[in-house]
Design a protein around this motif. Sequence first.
Motif, PDB file in Angstrom:
ATOM      1  N   LEU A  50      -1.529  18.074  36.809  1.00 44.17           N
ATOM      2  CA  LEU A  50      -1.081  17.741  38.163  1.00 44.17           C
ATOM      3  C   LEU A  50      -2.216  17.796  39.180  1.00 44.17           C
ATOM      4  CD1 LEU A  50       2.279  19.766  38.186  1.00 44.17           C
ATOM      5  CD2 LEU A  50       1.850  17.441  37.386  1.00 44.17           C
ATOM      6  N   LEU A  72       3.889  24.623  38.512  1.00 47.08           N
ATOM      7  CA  LEU A  72       3.357  23.363  39.028  1.00 47.08           C
ATOM      8  C   LEU A  72       2.021  23.579  39.743  1.00 47.08           C
ATOM      9  CD1 LEU A  72       6.670  21.801  40.432  1.00 47.08           C
ATOM     10  CD2 LEU A  72       5.636  21.473  38.180  1.00 47.08           C
ATOM     11  N   VAL A  79       1.598  22.593  46.484  1.00 52.41           N
ATOM     12  CA  VAL A  79       3.062  22.587  46.585  1.00 52.41           C
ATOM     13  C   VAL A  79       3.501  23.109  47.944  1.00 52.41           C
ATOM     14  CG1 VAL A  79       5.232  23.359  45.571  1.00 52.41           C
ATOM     15  CG2 VAL A  79       3.219  23.038  44.101  1.00 52.41           C
ATOM     16  N   ALA A 371       9.703  20.410  34.921  1.00 53.28           N
ATOM     17  CA  ALA A 371       8.249  20.473  34.792  1.00 53.28           C
ATOM     18  C   ALA A 371       7.698  19.288  33.998  1.00 53.28           C
ATOM     19  CB  ALA A 371       7.845  21.791  34.123  1.00 53.28           C
ATOM     20  N   VAL A 374       7.879  16.087  36.078  1.00 55.11           N
ATOM     21  CA  VAL A 374       6.802  16.008  37.072  1.00 55.11           C
ATOM     22  C   VAL A 374       5.488  15.632  36.389  1.00 55.11           C
ATOM     23  CG1 VAL A 374       5.411  17.344  38.695  1.00 55.11           C
ATOM     24  CG2 VAL A 374       7.907  17.564  38.719  1.00 55.11           C
ATOM     25  N   ARG A 375       5.244  16.215  35.227  1.00 53.66           N
ATOM     26  CA  ARG A 375       4.044  15.856  34.451  1.00 53.66           C
ATOM     27  C   ARG A 375       4.044  14.369  34.097  1.00 53.66           C
ATOM     28  NH1 ARG A 375       4.183  18.378  28.716  1.00 53.66           N
ATOM     29  NH2 ARG A 375       5.509  16.540  28.463  1.00 53.66           N
TER      30      ARG A 375
END
Length: 429
Positions: A50, A72, A79, A371, A374-375
Amino acid sequence: MSETSYPPVSQHLSDVETAREEGRRKMDWALQHMPILNALREEFADEQPLAGETIAMAMHVEAKTANLVELLAEGGAEVAITGCNPLSTHDDVSAALDTHESITSYAVRGVDDEEYYDAMHACIAHEPTITVDDGMDMVKLVHEEYPDLIDSIVGGAEETTTGVDRLRAMDADGELHYPVFAVNDTPMKQLFDNVHGTGESSLATIAMTTNLSWAGKNVVVGGYGQCGKGVAKKASGQNANVIVCEVDPRKALEAHMEGYEVLPMREAAKKGDVFITTTGNRDVITREHFAEMQDGVLLANAGHFDVEVNLDDLDDLAVDRYEVRDGVEGYEMKDGRVLNVIAEGRLVNLAAPIALGHPVEVMDQSFGVQAVVVRELAANGEEYEAGVHDVPDELDREVADIKLAAEGVEYDDLSDEQREYMDSWEHGT
């Protein structure tokens, strides 16, 4: 990170250091029971998938969520997070999160509507490339007030039934302009979080808030989707008599064939001792139902927003309102009946004063899906068109594999012959 006019949580608290220590203690306890996030944390820290991303999040800020947020950040993201419900934030956890150099937390418990949205604006001011939502308020605000950011947002993730329903409506109207994964709809969420998480945590919170037993009570469940099924199953398992109210004939039939009594709410209102709404829709319980209810009933909502039990109607009917117990407000009717509302009609398993949300192990699975989604957005977001997307099946299976490995559970593989047989249409009798 961008400067904003709304301050982070640390500027709202009188004893920040104590809050941070307590929040960290809660997070550490939860993380001990989150093998999926622990495995992903190691991968994310090593590979930095990320790096360069900025993630804006609107979620229930408590210990389990906080471990996802730190994962994250450890994966390279900046974030910014705020709450998605004014009563579900744990200030100590929010303060602990805010100590991380790559995290800014604006979440504060008990804010009014204006402050709630001020904090969300503050998150968006960080100019996110990815959004993560519980309830879709963040996505809605971005589209309505920050359209210039949309081109730089690669995608988002939505975890709730309510949020996915709103997103699909937005998509159908042609108003959703970046891709969002429907995390709520994937098997690793539906089969565990919605059934076991909502069922167990809602009933446990109501029982602890009221100090009352489920045995022998008539429990009315509004809605027989995945969450309603979980509430009904767990209530029945604690020797309650379950009544289901539905608007879908197939779900009503399913509830009937599971052995539950199925009634319209106007009839269930006469019999219920406890009412729990799980629909994601508004006005499930209204004026006509309150008029039929028995003295002393409990009213609770397990849907995302506080619109399922119509409290405006209830307030109109009441001649008095008062706190009967911490987290329980009594509405006294003209005839002397008292109808008791738990957690202001908000999401009961997170908004009640003693609420802790879903069990840790359950949320480990759901947050594991968040998770890896998002990856996926960071790696391949440009491959997805604007709109609502199912979570790729291989990602869902990856999370299941991590959990099974952590539990020491082995399972079978298909042989080459079995795989060829299943993939072919040419085999017959």
